[in-house]
Design a protein around this motif. Structure first.
Motif, PDB file in Angstrom:
ATOM      1  N   GLN A   7       4.087   2.313  -9.189  1.00  0.00           N
ATOM      2  CA  GLN A   7       3.601   2.843  -7.928  1.00  0.00           C
ATOM      3  C   GLN A   7       4.753   3.263  -7.026  1.00  0.00           C
ATOM      4  O   GLN A   7       5.679   2.494  -6.788  1.00  0.00           O
ATOM      5  CB  GLN A   7       2.760   1.778  -7.225  1.00  0.00           C
ATOM      6  N   GLY A  46      12.651   0.856   8.860  1.00  0.00           N
ATOM      7  CA  GLY A  46      11.359   1.275   8.344  1.00  0.00           C
ATOM      8  C   GLY A  46      10.409   1.800   9.397  1.00  0.00           C
ATOM      9  O   GLY A  46       9.200   1.725   9.221  1.00  0.00           O
ATOM     10  N   SER A 100       8.606   2.617   5.031  1.00  0.00           N
ATOM     11  CA  SER A 100       7.964   1.691   5.976  1.00  0.00           C
ATOM     12  C   SER A 100       7.243   0.565   5.241  1.00  0.00           C
ATOM     13  O   SER A 100       7.290  -0.591   5.681  1.00  0.00           O
ATOM     14  CB  SER A 100       7.017   2.422   6.924  1.00  0.00           C
ATOM     15  N   GLU A 101       6.603   0.857   4.103  1.00  0.00           N
ATOM     16  CA  GLU A 101       5.955  -0.199   3.309  1.00  0.00           C
ATOM     17  C   GLU A 101       6.990  -1.208   2.810  1.00  0.00           C
ATOM     18  O   GLU A 101       6.757  -2.425   2.834  1.00  0.00           O
ATOM     19  CB  GLU A 101       5.213   0.393   2.110  1.00  0.00           C
ATOM     20  N   TYR A 102       8.128  -0.701   2.355  1.00  0.00           N
ATOM     21  CA  TYR A 102       9.189  -1.561   1.843  1.00  0.00           C
ATOM     22  C   TYR A 102       9.683  -2.524   2.923  1.00  0.00           C
ATOM     23  O   TYR A 102       9.747  -3.735   2.717  1.00  0.00           O
ATOM     24  CB  TYR A 102      10.341  -0.699   1.310  1.00  0.00           C
ATOM     25  N   THR A 132       7.319   0.251  -6.481  1.00  0.00           N
ATOM     26  CA  THR A 132       6.811  -1.111  -6.525  1.00  0.00           C
ATOM     27  C   THR A 132       5.848  -1.287  -7.690  1.00  0.00           C
ATOM     28  O   THR A 132       5.559  -0.331  -8.411  1.00  0.00           O
ATOM     29  CB  THR A 132       6.137  -1.482  -5.180  1.00  0.00           C
ATOM     30  N   GLN A 182       7.391  -9.282   6.365  1.00  0.00           N
ATOM     31  CA  GLN A 182       6.400 -10.317   6.044  1.00  0.00           C
ATOM     32  C   GLN A 182       7.058 -11.501   5.331  1.00  0.00           C
ATOM     33  O   GLN A 182       6.764 -12.661   5.633  1.00  0.00           O
ATOM     34  CB  GLN A 182       5.270  -9.748   5.162  1.00  0.00           C
ATOM     35  N   ASP A 222       8.182  -3.316   5.689  1.00  0.00           N
ATOM     36  CA  ASP A 222       7.076  -4.201   6.080  1.00  0.00           C
ATOM     37  C   ASP A 222       7.009  -5.414   5.149  1.00  0.00           C
ATOM     38  O   ASP A 222       6.764  -6.537   5.605  1.00  0.00           O
ATOM     39  CB  ASP A 222       5.733  -3.460   6.071  1.00  0.00           C
ATOM     40  N   GLN A 223       7.215  -5.190   3.851  1.00  0.00           N
ATOM     41  CA  GLN A 223       7.235  -6.298   2.889  1.00  0.00           C
ATOM     42  C   GLN A 223       8.357  -7.289   3.224  1.00  0.00           C
ATOM     43  O   GLN A 223       8.161  -8.509   3.169  1.00  0.00           O
ATOM     44  CB  GLN A 223       7.427  -5.769   1.464  1.00  0.00           C
ATOM     45  N   ASN A 237       9.093   7.260   7.592  1.00  0.00           N
ATOM     46  CA  ASN A 237       9.116   7.375   6.125  1.00  0.00           C
ATOM     47  C   ASN A 237      10.074   8.453   5.642  1.00  0.00           C
ATOM     48  O   ASN A 237       9.931   8.964   4.536  1.00  0.00           O
ATOM     49  CB  ASN A 237       7.701   7.613   5.583  1.00  0.00           C
ATOM     50  N   GLY A 295       6.288   3.844  -3.477  1.00  0.00           N
ATOM     51  CA  GLY A 295       6.087   3.252  -2.165  1.00  0.00           C
ATOM     52  C   GLY A 295       6.729   4.118  -1.101  1.00  0.00           C
ATOM     53  O   GLY A 295       7.220   5.211  -1.384  1.00  0.00           O
ATOM     54  N   THR A 296       6.733   3.623   0.117  1.00  0.00           N
ATOM     55  CA  THR A 296       7.387   4.328   1.219  1.00  0.00           C
ATOM     56  C   THR A 296       8.405   3.395   1.865  1.00  0.00           C
ATOM     57  O   THR A 296       8.364   2.176   1.670  1.00  0.00           O
ATOM     58  CB  THR A 296       6.367   4.766   2.292  1.00  0.00           C
TER      59      THR A 296
END
Length: 135
Positions: free
Chosen positions: A69, A25, A74-76, A63, A82, A78-79, A28, A71-72
């Motif tokens: 929505q 990630g 990198s967002e995926y 998502t 976390q 990042d989730q 993008n 998503g990207t």
């Protein structure tokens, strides 16, 4: 002695999965890298992937409870990063696109959902059309 060897192998494999996640990630680009593909193969169960190789596959990330929505990548990831801090996994699923859907979407191969409760066929078609319109 066998137990020590087993423990060492386990620690090495856990460390390599963690290292793979660090390299996931970082951009993008909708095409997954080999590292991203390998990580997802480990992260998801085999039944979801059915021996499907995600390397170089073009992915739509979606998502929201009802997949509302886009998503990207990198967002995926990042989730996932976390959630891994808390030793949890995110709810994620792969939906393979058929040949016609690939053509309409501009060559995307799959949809990866995260934190989606339900992805209806109607919403799937909307997503594909949203991707088409954004090109």
């Amino acid at each position: 002695m066998k137990k020590i060897g087993t423990i060492i192998l386990l620690l090495i494999s856990i460390n390599s999965i963690g290292q793979n996640l660090v390299e996931c990630g970082i951009d993008n680009n909708p095409k997954l890298t080999q590292t991203e593909s390998e990580f997802l193969t480990e992260y998801m169960n085999d039944e979801q992937l059915k021996n499907y190789d995600l390397t170089d596959k073009k992915v739509i990330f979606v998502t929201g409870n009802s997949a509302q929505q886009l998503g990207t990548k990198s967002e995926y990831f990042d989730q996932i990063k976390q959630s891994n801090k808390n030793e949890n996994k995110i709810a994620t699923w792969i939906v393979e696109l058929n040949e016609n859907e690939r053509k309409i979407s501009g060559g995307y191969d799959v949809i990866i959902t995260y934190w989606v409760k339900i992805l209806t066929k109607k919403r799937k078609n909307k997503i594909i059309n949203e991707i088409k319109a954004s090109r």
